[in-house]
Design an enzyme around this catalytic site. Structure first.
Site, PDB file in Angstrom:
ATOM      1  N   ARG A 104       0.871  -1.179   0.000  1.00 26.23           N
ATOM      2  CA  ARG A 104       0.000   0.000   0.000  1.00 26.23           C
ATOM      3  C   ARG A 104       0.904   1.224   0.000  1.00 26.23           C
ATOM      4  NH1 ARG A 104       2.438   1.852   3.709  1.00 26.23           N
ATOM      5  NH2 ARG A 104       0.890   3.505   3.767  1.00 26.23           N
ATOM      6  N   GLY A 105       0.247   2.402  -0.142  1.00 22.18           N
ATOM      7  CA  GLY A 105       1.020   3.628  -0.334  1.00 22.18           C
ATOM      8  C   GLY A 105       1.131   3.870  -1.834  1.00 22.18           C
ATOM      9  N   ALA A 106       0.794   5.102  -2.266  1.00 20.65           N
ATOM     10  CA  ALA A 106       0.628   5.353  -3.702  1.00 20.65           C
ATOM     11  C   ALA A 106       1.848   4.971  -4.553  1.00 20.65           C
ATOM     12  CB  ALA A 106       0.227   6.811  -3.915  1.00 20.65           C
ATOM     13  N   ARG A 122      -7.089  -0.345  -6.884  1.00 21.59           N
ATOM     14  CA  ARG A 122      -7.372   0.732  -5.913  1.00 21.59           C
ATOM     15  C   ARG A 122      -7.606   2.019  -6.714  1.00 21.59           C
ATOM     16  NH1 ARG A 122      -4.228   1.074  -0.431  1.00 21.59           N
ATOM     17  NH2 ARG A 122      -6.163   2.125   0.135  1.00 21.59           N
ATOM     18  N   GLN A 131      -1.909   2.234   9.968  1.00 12.92           N
ATOM     19  CA  GLN A 131      -0.613   2.367   9.273  1.00 12.92           C
ATOM     20  C   GLN A 131       0.377   3.165  10.128  1.00 12.92           C
ATOM     21  OE1 GLN A 131      -3.595   2.970   7.841  1.00 12.92           O
ATOM     22  NE2 GLN A 131      -3.630   2.440   5.692  1.00 12.92           N
ATOM     23  N   ASP A 143      -1.950  10.692  -2.220  1.00 12.50           N
ATOM     24  CA  ASP A 143      -2.362   9.655  -3.176  1.00 12.50           C
ATOM     25  C   ASP A 143      -2.680  10.234  -4.537  1.00 12.50           C
ATOM     26  OD1 ASP A 143      -2.794   8.180  -0.543  1.00 12.50           O
ATOM     27  OD2 ASP A 143      -3.033   6.670  -2.125  1.00 12.50           O
ATOM     28  N   ASN A 167      -5.329  12.347   0.400  1.00  9.29           N
ATOM     29  CA  ASN A 167      -4.423  11.514   1.206  1.00  9.29           C
ATOM     30  C   ASN A 167      -5.273  10.758   2.224  1.00  9.29           C
ATOM     31  OD1 ASN A 167      -1.724  10.629   1.885  1.00  9.29           O
ATOM     32  ND2 ASN A 167      -1.935  11.783   3.771  1.00  9.29           N
ATOM     33  N   LYS A 168      -4.630   9.953   3.026  1.00 10.62           N
ATOM     34  CA  LYS A 168      -5.317   9.086   3.985  1.00 10.62           C
ATOM     35  C   LYS A 168      -6.394   9.842   4.764  1.00 10.62           C
ATOM     36  CE  LYS A 168      -5.035   5.607   4.479  1.00 10.62           C
ATOM     37  NZ  LYS A 168      -6.025   4.773   3.739  1.00 10.62           N
TER      38      LYS A 168
HETATM   39  O1  MRU Z   1      -4.492   3.117   2.212  1.00  9.00           O
HETATM   40  P1  MRU Z   1      -3.019   3.331   2.092  1.00  9.00           P
HETATM   41  O2  MRU Z   1      -2.227   2.768   3.222  1.00  9.00           O
HETATM   42  O3  MRU Z   1      -2.495   2.902   0.723  1.00  9.00           O
HETATM   43  O4  MRU Z   1      -2.857   4.913   2.147  1.00  9.00           O
HETATM   44  C1  MRU Z   1      -1.574   5.467   2.043  1.00  9.00           C
HETATM   45  C2  MRU Z   1      -1.543   6.926   2.167  1.00  9.00           C
HETATM   46  O5  MRU Z   1      -2.562   7.589   2.319  1.00  9.00           O
HETATM   47  C3  MRU Z   1      -0.204   7.589   1.988  1.00  9.00           C
HETATM   48  O6  MRU Z   1      -0.130   8.759   2.754  1.00  9.00           O
HETATM   49  C4  MRU Z   1       0.003   7.963   0.509  1.00  9.00           C
HETATM   50  O7  MRU Z   1      -0.278   6.875  -0.321  1.00  9.00           O
HETATM   51  C5  MRU Z   1       1.370   8.433   0.264  1.00  9.00           C
HETATM   52  S1  MRU Z   1       2.563   7.157   0.423  1.00  9.00           S
HETATM   53  C6  MRU Z   1       4.092   7.789   0.069  1.00  9.00           C
END
Ligand code: MRU
Length: 348
Positions: free
Chosen positions: A51-53, A94, A199, A240, A250-251
């Site tokens: 996970r994470g963009a 996603r 996370q 994201d 973002n999250k």
């Molecule tokens: O749902 P996730 O864990 O994929 O969400 C991740 C985030 O919101 C991060 O802040 C974002 O993807 C940036 S990661 C460098």
């Protein structure tokens, strides 16, 4: 701490297969899962193994390599047509992280130029490895650009995990924090636990602890009180998707932090590579927001924590308007008080 330390890298290509560190199991267990089929890679992204963009984008690029191998084995000279279905599955895995589409688009643009009568696997593998390496390099550049904006001995707060685990390695927000700590700019980090996937507690606190960077964990509900103490200098987060006017998805919870930060005079820094910018969208209202299953809120580790049958909201992301953001840091430069006009400068 060695300032060039890249920390853990969650994505590895080895022995003709893709290996992903299972982030659902951290920090209790370090388990690597092996993938050799693109549809399983799409499931891994959807199920949050990775996970994470930026990490999602890199993983999808390796998924395209596996799709090309499978397509060549099954369809021979018709392999390009056979790529459509597995690539659509990857693209759907996603919806919010635009790096996923960016990576698939870059891989597709390349394979469309390749001949039909030979396997594209090795050429595509080189491209996926380049995407991975470029992401790590971008993180180091952003780390320096972001750390330069921070005054010595600052205290910062981060949300979710925008670290080595969310990228090719080193991290975006945590890249700035790693660099800032190495340079004496940052002395203390607060990490939100980040419900419902945790996370912050499972991944960010673990990553920072590995590098001996002082980190204190708190529930998001404690942030307003923390800001009221005047201890915080910056909120530093990843993204994201960033739209052409500088709005940031973002999250979930990031928008709440941005409002709190504005009220308390704390500056908000968003750190993301240019692969996270969606130039097609004019503003954040157009960003598709992923809605995840209700049980992620009503249960923890398979344990019911809410009354049976109660409905739950579970948007994975929210949108912070550009007006609440002090600076966006990309590898192509920093954008202070972002606006459409200023964003365009880094596109040139
Ligand atoms: O749902 P996730 O864990 O994929 O969400 C991740 C985030 O919101 C991060 O802040 C974002 O993807 C940036 S990661 C460098």
């Amino acid at each position: 701490m060695d300032k060039n330390k890249t920390s853990i890298q969650p994505i590895n290509w080895q022995d003709d297969a893709l290996f992903l560190l299972d982030q659902r199991r951290l920090p209790a267990e370090l388990i690597w899962l092996e993938y050799d089929h693109p549809n399983d890679v799409a499931i891994a992204i959807k199920d949050m193994v990775v996970r994470g963009a930026p990490a999602i984008g890199i993983t999808a690029a390796f998924g395209v390599v596996l799709a090309a191998r499978q397509a060549w084995n099954v369809a021979g000279v018709n392999w390009k047509q056979a790529m459509t279905a597995p690539l659509a599955r990857l693209a759907e895995s996603r919806p919010t992280a635009v790096n996923l589409h960016w990576a698939i688009h870059r891989m597709t643009a390349l394979y469309e130029t390749l001949p039909d009568n030979e396997s594209a696997e090795q050429v595509l593998l080189k491209e996926a490895q380049a995407i991975h390496a470029e992401d790590i390099a971008a993180n180091h550049v952003m780390g320096k650009l972001g750390a330069d904006l921070i005054d010595p001995k600052s205290t910062v707060l981060t949300h979710c995990n925008a670290g080595a685990l969310a990228t090719g390695g080193f991290g975006t927000a945590l890249g700035v924090i790693r660099q800032g700590y190495a340079d004496g700019k940052i002395v203390q980090v607060y990490a939100d636990e980040t419900r419902p996937w945790l996370q912050g507690s499972r991944l960010t606190a673990w990553e920072l602890q590995q590098d001996n960077i002082p980190v204190t964990l708190q529930a998001e509900g404690a942030v307003a009180a923390l800001m009221a103490t005047g201890k915080l200098d910056w909120v530093i987060v990843g993204a994201d998707r960033i739209t052409a006017n500088g709005d940031v998805a973002n999250k979930i919870g990031t928008y709440m932090l941005a409002i709190l930060a504005k009220y308390h005079g704390v500056r908000m820094m968003v750190v993301a590579p240019t692969s996270t910018i969606d130039w097609q969208l004019n503003s954040g209202d157009e960003i598709p927001i992923e809605q995840r299953p209700e049980y992620e809120v009503t249960m923890i580790n398979g344990q019911q924590i809410a009354p049976e049958g109660v409905p739950a909201l579970n948007p994975a992301f929210d949108v912070t308007p550009a007006s609440l953001i002090a600076v966006i840091v990309t590898e192509a430069g920093v954008i202070l008080s972002p606006s459409t006009e200023k964003m365009l400068k880094i596109k040139e």
